[in-house]
Design a protein around this motif. Structure first.
Motif, mmCIF file in Angstrom:
data_model
loop_
_atom_site.group_PDB
_atom_site.id
_atom_site.type_symbol
_atom_site.label_atom_id
_atom_site.label_comp_id
_atom_site.label_asym_id
_atom_site.label_seq_id
_atom_site.Cartn_x
_atom_site.Cartn_y
_atom_site.Cartn_z
ATOM 1 N N GLU A 1 0.894 -1.273 -0.040
ATOM 2 C CA GLU A 1 -0.046 0.050 -0.054
ATOM 3 C C GLU A 1 0.996 1.142 0.046
ATOM 4 O OE1 GLU A 1 -4.032 1.524 2.192
ATOM 5 O OE2 GLU A 1 -2.601 0.219 3.458
ATOM 6 N N VAL B 1 -1.149 -5.592 -8.622
ATOM 7 C CA VAL B 1 -2.277 -4.704 -7.732
ATOM 8 C C VAL B 1 -3.155 -3.648 -8.883
ATOM 9 C CG1 VAL B 1 -2.897 -3.161 -5.929
ATOM 10 C CG2 VAL B 1 -1.176 -5.152 -5.500
ATOM 11 N N ARG C 1 -6.956 -3.420 -9.923
ATOM 12 C CA ARG C 1 -7.606 -2.308 -9.487
ATOM 13 C C ARG C 1 -7.826 -1.478 -11.016
ATOM 14 N NH1 ARG C 1 -8.430 -4.154 -5.663
ATOM 15 N NH2 ARG C 1 -7.270 -4.076 -3.848
ATOM 16 N N ARG D 1 -0.763 -12.490 -6.132
ATOM 17 C CA ARG D 1 -1.299 -11.162 -5.659
ATOM 18 C C ARG D 1 -2.412 -10.526 -6.612
ATOM 19 N NH1 ARG D 1 1.354 -8.726 -1.687
ATOM 20 N NH2 ARG D 1 3.314 -9.683 -1.690
ATOM 21 N N CYS E 1 -5.425 -12.577 -5.935
ATOM 22 C CA CYS E 1 -5.904 -11.992 -4.616
ATOM 23 C C CYS E 1 -6.803 -10.736 -4.783
ATOM 24 C CB CYS E 1 -4.761 -11.961 -3.669
ATOM 25 S SG CYS E 1 -5.084 -11.555 -2.147
ATOM 26 N N CYS E 2 -6.224 -9.827 -5.394
ATOM 27 C CA CYS E 2 -6.972 -8.486 -5.406
ATOM 28 C C CYS E 2 -8.160 -8.554 -6.143
ATOM 29 C CB CYS E 2 -5.963 -7.669 -6.246
ATOM 30 S SG CYS E 2 -4.681 -6.922 -5.216
ATOM 31 N N GLU F 1 -10.621 -10.137 -3.925
ATOM 32 C CA GLU F 1 -11.038 -9.249 -2.830
ATOM 33 C C GLU F 1 -12.281 -8.523 -3.337
ATOM 34 O OE1 GLU F 1 -9.167 -5.433 -0.209
ATOM 35 O OE2 GLU F 1 -8.006 -6.644 -1.845
ATOM 36 N N THR F 2 -12.135 -7.924 -4.799
ATOM 37 C CA THR F 2 -13.081 -7.223 -5.208
ATOM 38 C C THR F 2 -14.399 -8.043 -5.393
ATOM 39 O OG1 THR F 2 -11.658 -6.031 -6.495
ATOM 40 C CG2 THR F 2 -13.853 -5.739 -7.081
#
Length: 1554
Positions: free
Chosen positions: A694, A987, A991, A1034, A1037-1038, A1041-1042
């Motif tokens: 982050e 990431v 996004r 990763r 994973c993102c 997550e969404t």
């Protein structure tokens, strides 16, 4: 020659003409005075006499002729006597006596014309006796001896000292008087002559006394040298006298006085004696000098060997005693070396020529190894370089002592310019060699002269002058190599000299310096005995220090290392590096202890490190060939630490790495990685925490504070040094390009012979270093520097063959810089503070900068690509970063709070001094302010970027073909290459997908995108390296997550997805505005889709774990570990995974420990997550209240499509899917169609699933046989009646094999499928996924045709999706043929690429058709007609239902050959699972009947509403058969009967369980 001079005819015709011819001939010869004629005359006389001796001419005749000839010349008798002398010797040796007699007679006859005395001089005594010239030969010989003795050896009796000494006393007084007045050597010489005459003195004795007095008054050269010159008779006499004096001092204990050396040197300088004459009188002999030199070298080597050997203590004492004895022997007075004494005297008076001659007689550096000689030569050098040094090299403020020049005119001339140095100075220095160490002052002078010359050389602009100076430059380099560095080795820890040399050396390029260090280290120490000893002592001392070096005693040990390094850095560092390669725990203390080094030593250290890295004897891989050697890793760590902490020049190291990359070797990138990490504080690791990740999305300050594991502070200076080195030597871009090219080169050029694990590591290392290095350049280079060095993307890709991801990675900072600078420029041009104006300016800046980029990216891909994606979208995706998309407020707050805590802790610390407290608080406060300012700046930036994207989004995706094709290209060209590039990029990709969805981008199907990402990850995972799989994990994973966020809350889903075009179930891109709510995927169906994705991930994971392949297992375990927070969420999927991972743990424990460790780690974490897992029915709505088919039909009438019922049905289907898969995985994933049914029913009982799989199996064997035969017949009949249904039936069966979902409802649908597909074709626009997805895939793969038939079947199985657009009707023969192909493909236990792709596709269609039911807008016109038909359809349903039920049961038996086992198992389980099975069976049955009723109602509404209008519409994908009303009705009947039979079957199953 006789024939030429005297022809034989003359002898024959002697009387007639011969005599006259002879005489005439002699006359001619006698008249010519030349030497050749004289020889001819001698030869003619010799031949005439020889004719007489042979007897061919009479003696009397010859004698009369010779008498006449004698008168022709005066010297003729002497010539004849010479001829007689020769003939005397020759005839004396002959055996023929008569010839000797003839000779004697001839000489006797010629006695008249040749005098007796002449003959006595030249003839032998015996011949003289025979001629009667002497009486006796013996007496004659004795007389000769006496005369010679008298002449040469008898001394005249002059006045000697002992006889009368007054004359000598007066002589000494005369020579010893005061010479300061007007007395000259000429006056003194006159007096000496008088004394010799008066006292009858011996002249030689007088000369000896003059030399004695001169020896006592040796400083009076100006007086004695002219005196001796005037007195001298012969040089030899003087030389003999000096030789006699030297001989006198050659006694065993004699010592030659220096005054004697001085006068000998002075006489040599003035050429009064010759060196060759005197040299023979001096001792020792040259041969003994050579032997002594060899002995010294041998002793030095023995000493060195002893120091490096491991010696037992008892041997040590013996050796010490022997050494003491040897030292005592040496301490005894060495024999006097007169040659060296003379040499020293010559050097002191400046006679370099004679001194050089003496040194040339001796071995190299033998003379100067004696301190006196070296010092004398240094003194001479001082005098020569003094004028030039004063003019050009004296440092500011330095005075220096003035030196008096030599008075002698014969001494070398002093140097006035640099050119004069080549006359004598360089030669003298080369003779001096390492022994310049005796005079540090001269050493400093030479170094300073070199420094000033280099400055002059560098400032010289004219090329011709520079060319002349090149020879001087090479001379200085030679002096540095042969003299300066070896001399430094012999100086005892003189740090100032080391710094002086560095002042000179730093003006050379590093290539020259490293060459010098290489010579110094590897060659110089072998040439000189002294240096051999020094090397051994240095190594011995280094061992002593390194044994005791720890973290605690860094300071004292560092001082010792410093002292040792001032003189012999190469030897010391070589040993230290060898130790570090073995023991990497020494790195930290060694680095800390190097702070006492000089600048030269740091430079030497850099060279030694590079030499150690390039050592060809060292293997860079471990013996297992799978990992990089630990010595290389240790050296890389040392490089990073040393180059960061100390100001060492980096150019050499960076060039070494570049050269290695050029040669296609990527091992040494480890060094670059460490150097950049330590010097710039940029850490590359894929093991980042979420908080670090982050922080990495923020600005530079936040990255530095919270983005790395180690807080590497104070990197400003070191990163500046690294940047300067890269820019000065133009290495920044070459390194980037070479790394980008080498990344793929690792796989192709190095991959063949190396272990796959190692290749992966090298690939990762290459990639990570590229990312790290690129990050360093982006954050440290100024905009101008960066833009100047990095070419445009198309040049990078097309000319330099850089991979696209790397090319954009390098260009990205450039775009950001350019946009910001353009934005600032526009702001300054028009001053407007309104936010709106700023945004517009920002967008204008972006357009100006990015427009060329949009044009340049077109060349990167085929034109076809740009049919779906716009270059603008492509460039936007690749040019943005996480910094542009979101502000990490949490990370900023976290770091600010940390700083506040630090300030608080500083305040509370009472021990800290006040001034330090103040400094620390100021630092923390400043950091805090910087972070807050940075956050504000990023927030504004993100808002601008989002506004820009909002304006751009409508032009992003053209989707000229289909949305599926668009998504394919988006994933292929954008997401997949970038999501494995770095952790941040992973990431970013997730996004970005979310952002594109949130922006409501036209033609972007979010649902399809997520589905394609999750559906089949096997190939993606298998093709990753270790680090790439971490990043891919990763990314997943993102994404998860969404998805989980949307899945967890209806409100969130409705808000973020409810009315978004990304969740439309129409996959056509044909201008649909997305405004119809019925076309959106509802929340409950979305939950089914998510469950399907979870199931798919499980399926892929289990497959990878079962392959046995190292890469598959390792990568999937890494991915699973990464996605653990969001997957698995469903209990039965988690159990399936846990079971397989446990098996891996058992299998790999002994075989592959690294896999075992990974599996154990994941297994432990998975168990920890078990508490967060939920049963399947909680994950998505699975159970529904029990209701009859009739009630279902009534509830879900034509106007009200019954979504809950559909959802339940779909849920049931998914449950089968998950539980069946779970069961199958635990049984090693057999995919044969026959076993599928038995496994499914087992799984159904095991997990208490409610999908009708647990049909009563208690039928007897005979009954089963009958059923099978009946089923076969029915199949044949059906095929005859309706051939089109057969492929669909196959598809249903295939589905059971492939998906392992033997649901009865699905198996009974084929005919209805076909009819419904025809029905759908007449519907309005395409509204749901199945068909359009089919079409898109058909463009990519020829698999699609098969997929379409299967998909159609699946759509009917799962829900009454009335609005779904139908598949293209095609000829039944083609369909069945393709279906058979697919069946064959699916029969394989491990999926091939094509089958997996189909699987992926079909799964997606399956889920889409199941989970998007009833989304058509039901038109009001059709409602009344539907109501009228409803009643008649119901009765038809009931009548057909029994029939269908039986048929489906039979078909199921047909697919399975294990019904007997099933029936036994069912009986056994009946007792165990009585109540729960019954309960679940009850809940399962209603999910079938509403399903079929829904189909009826929605189907009827569709078929009646727009029947005519749709009949006329041609379909884009169709081959174009139109359907009749009759077909539609048929399909409706079939469907109704299916529903009834399904319900009936479920009731039966529940009764059985009871």
């Amino acid at each position: 020659m006789a024939a030429l001079i005297l022809p034989s005819d003359w002898i024959k015709n002697w009387d007639k003409s011969g005599k006259n011819e002879f005489f005439q001939f002699f006359q001619d010869l006698a008249g010519k005075p030349s030497s050749d004629e004289f020889k001819d005359l001698q030869t003619a006389l010799y031949e005439l006499c020889w004719h007489v001796i042979q007897g061919s001419l009479k003696v009397e005749v010859a004698a009369s002729l010779l008498t006449d000839v004698m008168e022709l010349r005066d010297d003729m008798p002497s010539v004849l006597a010479d001829v007689f002398c020769i003939l005397d010797i020759e005839t004396g040796c002959l055996e023929e006596k008569h010839k000797r007699d003839h000779f004697t007679q001839l000489v006797g006859a010629c006695l008249i014309c040749v005098p007796d005395g002449m003959l006595k001089e030249r003839l032998d005594p015996e011949t003289l006796e025979s001629l009667g010239l002497i009486k006796q030969a013996q007496q004659f010989n004795q007389k000769i001896v006496k005369i010679k003795t008298k002449l040469f050896y008898k001394q005249q009796k002059f006045n000697l000292l002992r006889e009368e000494n007054e004359g000598y006393a007066k002589l000494i007084t005369e020579l010893g008087q005061d010479l300061s007045g007007n007395l000259t050597s000429h006056l003194v010489l006159e007096n000496i002559k008088s004394l010799i005459g008066c006292f009858n003195l011996d002249p030689n004795r007088v000369l000896d006394i003059i030399l004695e007095v001169y020896e006592c008054r040796w400083e009076q050269d100006e007086f004695f040298i002219p005196l001796i010159k005037s007195y001298m008779c012969e040089h030899q006499t003087l030389c003999h006298m000096l030789g006699f004096k030297f001989k006198f001092h050659q006694e065993p204990n004699g010592e030659t006085p220096s005054s004697l050396y001085h006068i000998a040197a002075a006489l040599l300088q003035h050429n009064l004696i010759a060196l060759e004459d005197l040299y023979v009188h001096l001792l020792p002999l040259d041969s003994s000098i050579v032997e002594e030199h060899k002995r010294e070298i041998l002793e030095a080597k023995q000493i060195a060997r002893k120091l490096t050997m491991v010696v037992v203590p008892s041997e040590k004492t013996e050796d010490k005693e022997k050494e003491k004895e040897k030292e005592e022997e040496k301490n005894e007075k060495p024999p006097d070396n007169q040659k060296l004494g003379l040499l020293e005297a010559l050097l002191r008076i400046g006679d370099w020529q004679h001194a050089q001659s003496i040194m040339d007689q001796m071995p190299a550096f033998y003379a100067t190894s004696h301190k006196a000689i070296a010092v004398a030569l240094c003194q001479l050098l001082h005098l020569i370089v003094e004028p030039l040094y004063r003019r050009a090299a004296v440092p500011k403020g330095a005075k220096g002592s003035l030196m008096t020049p030599l008075r002698s005119k014969q001494a070398p001339r002093p140097a006035e310019r640099f050119d004069d140095l080549s006359r004598d100075v360089f030669t003298m220095l080369c003779y001096l060699g390492p022994h310049l160490s005796h005079d540090p002052i001269l050493f400093a002078k030479i170094v300073r002269l070199g420094k000033s010359f280099m400055k002059e050389y560098q400032s010289e602009s004219r090329q011709d002058t520079k060319d002349k100076m090149d020879s001087l430059l090479s001379c200085f380099l030679s002096i540095a190599d042969q003299v300066l560095l070896p001399s430094l080795s012999l100086m005892e820890c003189n740090a100032c000299m080391s710094e002086e040399i560095w002042g000179f050396f730093k003006l050379f390029p590093y290539q020259h310096r490293y060459r010098l260090y290489g010579q110094w280290k590897n060659e110089t120490y072998g040439h000189h005995p002294l240096l051999v000893k020094i090397k051994a002592q240095t190594v011995d001392r280094a061992k002593y220090i390194m044994k005791r070096l720890t973290k605690e005693n860094v300071k004292p040990s560092g001082r010792q290392i410093g002292k040792l390094s001032h003189s012999n850095p190469t030897i010391l560092f070589d040993y230290i590096l060898s130790q570090i390669q073995w023991y990497d725990n020494l790195i930290t203390p060694v680095v800390d202890s190097l702070k006492y080094l000089t600048s030269l030593n740091y430079d030497v250290l850099a060279y030694c490190i590079i030499e150690a890295l390039a050592n060809p004897e060292k293997e860079k891989m471990k013996h297992d060939d799978t990992t990089i050697s630990s010595w290389l890793q240790s050296l890389a760590s040392l490089c990073g630490a040393v180059f960061r902490k100390y100001p060492i020049e980096l150019a050499g190291l960076l060039q070494y790495v570049t050269n290695q990359l050029k040669a296609g070797k990527s091992f040494d990138l480890l060094i670059l990685k460490e150097v950049v990490q330590k010097m710039a504080g940029i850490e590359i690791t894929d093991e980042m925490t979420v908080e670090q990740l982050e922080a990495m999305t923020g600005g530079e300050q936040l990255k530095a504070e919270g983005g790395y594991f180690g807080q590497i502070r104070n990197t400003k200076k070191s990163s500046q040094r690294l940047k300067d080195a890269l820019l000065d030597h133009e290495l920044a871009l070459p390194l980037c390009l070479l790394m980008a090219q080498q990344r793929n080169g690792v796989v192709f050029s190095e991959g063949g012979e190396k272990h796959l694990k190692l290749v992966g590591k090298l690939y990762d290392q290459c990639h990570d270093t590229l990312v790290q290095f690129g990050g360093f350049l982006a954050s440290n280079l100024s905009t101008e520097d960066y833009i100047k060095r990095v070419p445009s993307v198309d040049v990078l890709c097309n000319q330099f063959h850089t991979p696209h991801d790397a090319a954009f990675f390098l260009s990205r900072p450039m775009y950001a810089h350019q946009i910001l600078s353009k934005y600032d420029e526009l702001k300054k041009a028009e001053k407007g503070n309104r936010q709106q104006q700023k945004v517009h300016k920002y967008i204008a800046a972006c357009e100006q900068i990015m427009a060329p980029v949009h044009e340049s990216v077109v060349s990167l891909h085929l034109p076809k690509v740009w049919d779906d994606l716009r270059p603008q979208f492509y460039a936007t995706f690749w040019s943005l970063t996480m910094y542009d998309l979101a502000v990490p407020h949490n990370a900023y707050d976290r770091e600010v709070n940390k700083l506040k805590m630090q300030i608080k802790a500083i305040d509370e610390n009472t021990e800290m001094p006040l001034n330090k407290k103040k400094k620390e608080k100021e630092r923390c406060t400043a950091l805090q302010d910087k972070l807050q300012e940075e956050e504000k700046k990023q927030l504004e930036h993100v808002q601008r970027v989002l506004h820009r994207l909002k304006l751009e989004k409508d032009n992003w995706l053209l989707a000229k073909s289909t949305k599926n094709e668009t998504i394919t290209k988006f994933l292929q060209l954008c997401i997949f290459p970038r999501c494995v590039f770095s952790a941040i990029d992973a990431v970013y990709c997730a996004r970005f997908v979310e952002l594109v969805h949130q922006q409501k981008t036209p033609n972007f199907c979010t649902l399809l995108c997520y589905d394609r990402v999750f559906s089949d990850i096997i190939y993606t995972v298998a093709s990753c390296t270790e680090n790439e799989s971490r990043r891919y994990g990763r990314f997943l994973c993102c994404m998860l997550e969404t998805v989980t966020r949307w899945h967890s809350d209806r409100a969130v889903y409705e808000k973020e997805c409810g009315n978004y075009p990304g969740f439309l179930t129409i996959f056509r891109a044909s201008g649909f505005d997305g405004g119809n709510k019925a076309d959106q995927l509802d929340y409950e169906n979305f939950r089914h889709v998510v469950h399907k994705w979870h199931y798919k991930l499980t399926k892929a994971s289990v497959h990878c774990l079962e392959t046995g392949e190292y890469t598959h297992i390792r990568n999937i375990l890494i991915v699973l570990t990464k996605i653990l927070p969001w997957y698995p969420k469903v209990l039965n999927l988690g159990q399936a995974l846990e079971c397989r991972v446990h098996k891996i743990c058992q299998e790999e424990k002994e075989k592959r420990p690294d896999l075992y460790a990974l599996a154990m780690g994941y297994s432990g974490q998975l168990k920890g997550r078990k508490v967060h897992m939920v049963p399947e029915n909680e994950f998505h709505l699975k159970e529904q209240p029990v209701r009859s088919a009739t009630s279902g039909t009534l509830q879900n009438g034509p106007g009200n499509t019954g979504k809950p019922a559909v959802a339940a049905n779909t849920s049931a289907g998914k449950a089968e899917e998950g539980t069946a898969e779970d069961s199958d995985k635990s049984k090693d994933k057999s995919q044969a169609a026959q076993k599928a049914a038995s496994k499914n029913s087992t799984a159904a009982n095991k997990v208490n699933s409610s999908n009708g799989s647990s049909t009563p199996n208690s039928t007897k064997g005979s009954k089963e046989k009958e059923d099978k035969e009946k089923t076969t017949k029915e199949k044949k009949e059906k095929k005859d009646k309706n051939p089109a249904s057969t492929p669909e039936a196959k598809a249903g069966g295939k589905d059971k094999q492939k998906e392992e979902k033997p649901t009865d409802s699905k198996e009974k649908t084929p005919k209805a499928d076909k009819d419904k597909r025809k029905d759908d074709k007449k519907e309005e626009k395409s509204k749901i996924d199945g068909k359009s997805a089919e079409k898109e895939w058909s463009k990519e793969r020829d698999v699609s045709n098969d997929s379409k038939t299967k998909e159609g079947s699946k759509v009917e199985k799962s829900a009454g999706t009335g609005s779904m657009k139908s598949l293209v009707p095609r000829s039944e023969g083609v369909e069945s043929e393709r279906e058979q192909k697919r069946r064959k493909l699916d029969a394989h236990s491990s999926p091939s690429h094509s089958s997996a792709v189909k699987d992926n596709l079909n799964d997606f269609k399956d889920s889409a058709s199941k989970h998007h039911p009833n989304h058509s807008t039901v038109l009001p016109k059709s409602k009344e007609k539907d109501e009228e038909k409803k009643e008649s359809d119901k009765s038809r349903d009931r009548s057909n239902e029994r029939e269908k039920k039986e048929e489906r049961k039979d078909r199921k038996r047909d697919y399975s050959n294990s019904d007997r086992e099933m029936s036994q198992e069912a009986k056994r389980r009946k007792d165990e699972n009585g109540m729960s099975s019954s309960k679940h069976s009850k809940s399962a049955s209603p999910s079938e009947s509403p399903h079929s009723n829904d189909k009826d109602s929605s189907k009827r509404s569709k078929s009646t509403s727009k029947d005519k209008s749709e009949l006329a519409k041609p379909e884009k994908t169709s081959g174009g058969k139109k359907e009749s009303r009759h077909d539609k009705e048929k399909s409706e009947k079939k469907r109704d009967s299916t529903g009834a039979k399904e319900e009936k079957k479920h009731h039966k199953s529940s009764e059985k369980h009871r």
